[in-house]
Design a protein around this motif. Structure first.
Motif, PDB file in Angstrom:
ATOM      1  N   UNK A  40      53.802   9.005  -4.368  1.00 25.80           N
ATOM      2  CA  UNK A  40      52.472   8.420  -4.247  1.00 25.80           C
ATOM      3  C   UNK A  40      51.416   9.373  -4.790  1.00 25.80           C
ATOM      4  N   UNK A  41      50.218   8.848  -5.021  1.00 24.34           N
ATOM      5  CA  UNK A  41      49.079   9.620  -5.524  1.00 24.34           C
ATOM      6  C   UNK A  41      47.850   9.262  -4.691  1.00 24.34           C
ATOM      7  N   UNK A  42      46.771  10.029  -4.874  1.00 19.49           N
ATOM      8  CA  UNK A  42      45.501   9.770  -4.203  1.00 19.49           C
ATOM      9  C   UNK A  42      44.375   9.808  -5.230  1.00 19.49           C
ATOM     10  N   UNK A  43      43.384   8.981  -5.069  1.00 19.92           N
ATOM     11  CA  UNK A  43      42.158   9.085  -5.855  1.00 19.92           C
ATOM     12  C   UNK A  43      41.246  10.101  -5.174  1.00 19.92           C
ATOM     13  N   UNK A  44      40.393  10.744  -5.960  1.00 18.68           N
ATOM     14  CA  UNK A  44      39.402  11.667  -5.402  1.00 18.68           C
ATOM     15  C   UNK A  44      38.156  11.622  -6.262  1.00 18.68           C
ATOM     16  N   UNK A  45      37.009  11.931  -5.670  1.00 18.96           N
ATOM     17  CA  UNK A  45      35.738  11.923  -6.393  1.00 18.96           C
ATOM     18  C   UNK A  45      34.723  12.726  -5.608  1.00 18.96           C
ATOM     19  N   UNK A  46      33.669  13.187  -6.291  1.00 27.26           N
ATOM     20  CA  UNK A  46      32.622  13.921  -5.607  1.00 27.26           C
ATOM     21  C   UNK A  46      31.561  14.431  -6.556  1.00 27.26           C
ATOM     22  N   UNK A  47      30.735  15.322  -6.027  1.00 29.98           N
ATOM     23  CA  UNK A  47      29.645  15.944  -6.780  1.00 29.98           C
ATOM     24  C   UNK A  47      29.740  17.449  -6.568  1.00 29.98           C
ATOM     25  N   UNK A  48      29.578  18.224  -7.628  1.00 34.15           N
ATOM     26  CA  UNK A  48      29.663  19.677  -7.533  1.00 34.15           C
ATOM     27  C   UNK A  48      28.419  20.266  -6.870  1.00 34.15           C
ATOM     28  N   UNK A  49      28.461  21.553  -6.617  1.00 34.63           N
ATOM     29  CA  UNK A  49      27.293  22.285  -6.111  1.00 34.63           C
ATOM     30  C   UNK A  49      26.196  22.290  -7.180  1.00 34.63           C
ATOM     31  N   UNK A  57      29.170  15.184 -11.601  1.00 34.01           N
ATOM     32  CA  UNK A  57      30.044  14.275 -10.856  1.00 34.01           C
ATOM     33  C   UNK A  57      31.470  14.445 -11.386  1.00 34.01           C
ATOM     34  N   UNK A  58      32.434  14.086 -10.544  1.00 35.82           N
ATOM     35  CA  UNK A  58      33.826  14.141 -10.979  1.00 35.82           C
ATOM     36  C   UNK A  58      34.629  13.055 -10.253  1.00 35.82           C
ATOM     37  N   UNK A  59      35.716  12.649 -10.864  1.00 35.32           N
ATOM     38  CA  UNK A  59      36.634  11.674 -10.275  1.00 35.32           C
ATOM     39  C   UNK A  59      37.989  11.850 -10.943  1.00 35.32           C
ATOM     40  N   UNK A  60      39.047  11.517 -10.224  1.00 36.55           N
ATOM     41  CA  UNK A  60      40.385  11.630 -10.787  1.00 36.55           C
ATOM     42  C   UNK A  60      41.430  11.088  -9.845  1.00 36.55           C
ATOM     43  N   UNK A  61      42.670  11.260 -10.230  1.00 43.05           N
ATOM     44  CA  UNK A  61      43.828  10.881  -9.434  1.00 43.05           C
ATOM     45  C   UNK A  61      44.753  12.083  -9.369  1.00 43.05           C
ATOM     46  N   UNK A  70      56.253  16.754   4.577  1.00 46.86           N
ATOM     47  CA  UNK A  70      55.080  17.611   4.324  1.00 46.86           C
ATOM     48  C   UNK A  70      54.943  17.858   2.816  1.00 46.86           C
ATOM     49  N   UNK A  71      53.710  17.740   2.302  1.00 46.57           N
ATOM     50  CA  UNK A  71      53.525  17.876   0.859  1.00 46.57           C
ATOM     51  C   UNK A  71      52.070  18.170   0.516  1.00 46.57           C
ATOM     52  N   UNK A  72      51.858  18.578  -0.720  1.00 42.45           N
ATOM     53  CA  UNK A  72      50.534  18.746  -1.311  1.00 42.45           C
ATOM     54  C   UNK A  72      50.560  18.033  -2.660  1.00 42.45           C
ATOM     55  N   UNK A  73      49.401  17.960  -3.325  1.00 45.17           N
ATOM     56  CA  UNK A  73      49.304  17.346  -4.656  1.00 45.17           C
ATOM     57  C   UNK A  73      48.557  18.288  -5.590  1.00 45.17           C
ATOM     58  N   UNK A  74      48.977  18.357  -6.838  1.00 48.34           N
ATOM     59  CA  UNK A  74      48.194  19.035  -7.862  1.00 48.34           C
ATOM     60  C   UNK A  74      47.118  18.057  -8.325  1.00 48.34           C
ATOM     61  N   UNK A  75      45.984  18.597  -8.792  1.00 47.84           N
ATOM     62  CA  UNK A  75      44.940  17.734  -9.342  1.00 47.84           C
ATOM     63  C   UNK A  75      44.291  18.420 -10.538  1.00 47.84           C
ATOM     64  N   UNK A  76      43.727  17.606 -11.409  1.00 52.56           N
ATOM     65  CA  UNK A  76      43.055  18.071 -12.620  1.00 52.56           C
ATOM     66  C   UNK A  76      42.078  16.985 -13.040  1.00 52.56           C
ATOM     67  N   UNK A  77      40.842  17.375 -13.329  1.00 50.91           N
ATOM     68  CA  UNK A  77      39.879  16.420 -13.867  1.00 50.91           C
ATOM     69  C   UNK A  77      38.793  17.188 -14.610  1.00 50.91           C
ATOM     70  N   UNK A  78      38.007  16.465 -15.375  1.00 52.56           N
ATOM     71  CA  UNK A  78      36.881  17.033 -16.106  1.00 52.56           C
ATOM     72  C   UNK A  78      35.614  16.377 -15.570  1.00 52.56           C
ATOM     73  N   UNK A  79      34.579  17.182 -15.345  1.00 49.71           N
ATOM     74  CA  UNK A  79      33.321  16.665 -14.798  1.00 49.71           C
ATOM     75  C   UNK A  79      32.583  15.811 -15.823  1.00 49.71           C
ATOM     76  N   UNK A 128      40.579  13.522  -0.351  1.00 43.60           N
ATOM     77  CA  UNK A 128      41.132  12.448  -1.167  1.00 43.60           C
ATOM     78  C   UNK A 128      41.017  11.119  -0.436  1.00 43.60           C
ATOM     79  N   UNK A 129      41.205  10.045  -1.168  1.00 50.82           N
ATOM     80  CA  UNK A 129      41.317   8.737  -0.560  1.00 50.82           C
ATOM     81  C   UNK A 129      42.705   8.568   0.040  1.00 50.82           C
ATOM     82  N   UNK A 130      42.985   7.392   0.587  1.00 52.26           N
ATOM     83  CA  UNK A 130      44.302   7.101   1.165  1.00 52.26           C
ATOM     84  C   UNK A 130      45.347   7.101   0.053  1.00 52.26           C
TER      85      UNK A 130
END
Length: 133
Positions: A40-49, A57-61, A70-79, A128-130
């Motif tokens: 599975x994956x999660x969507x994520x989004x936000x605003x930088x400092x 702003x940024x958004x990605x999956x 138990x797990x973690x996810x790698x993430x990568x996006x461009x603002x 992240x989102x659900x």
């Protein structure tokens, strides 16, 4: 307890001409199935400092991860492009945080790459989102 895993295993390419041979190479497993379920994956989004007079702003999956363990996810996006430049946000989420009604989310935080005039970074953090397959 054993978990059946189906995936594709990649290994390092052989050295190009003139490069020394490195016997210590890495492998990367791209999950296709974990215990009969797709990752599975999660969507994520936000605003930088706010730095150097602006925000981005940024958004990605996130990258995929197995469900039910138990797990973690790698993430990568461009603002977003602001004041003529962008920044890269890259890292690994924290562990899964269970939700009362089922499912989970992950926390993440970091510092962007350096870019812009004057050269600067931005801090970011979020949740992240659900999860979704």
């Amino acid at each position: 307890m054993k978990q059946p895993v189906i995936g594709i295993l990649y290994h390092a390419d052989p050295p190009t001409s003139g490069e020394p041979r490195n016997e210590d190479h890495t492998h990367e497993l791209y999950l296709i199935e974990w215990d009969g379920r797709p990752p599975h994956v999660h969507d994520f989004a936000g605003i930088t400092s706010f730095d150097a007079g602006h925000r981005h702003r940024y958004a990605g999956t996130t990258g995929p991860a197995p469900s039910g363990v138990p797990h973690t996810h790698d993430y990568y996006t461009v603002t977003t492009l602001n004041q003529g430049h962008t920044h890269v946000l890259q890292g690994r989420t924290g562990p899964a945080v269970p939700l009362p009604g089922g499912g989970h989310y992950h926390l993440f935080a970091g510092v962007s790459t350096v870019n812009g005039r004057p050269p600067h970074t931005h801090h970011y953090r979020g949740r992240t989102g659900h999860a979704h397959p």
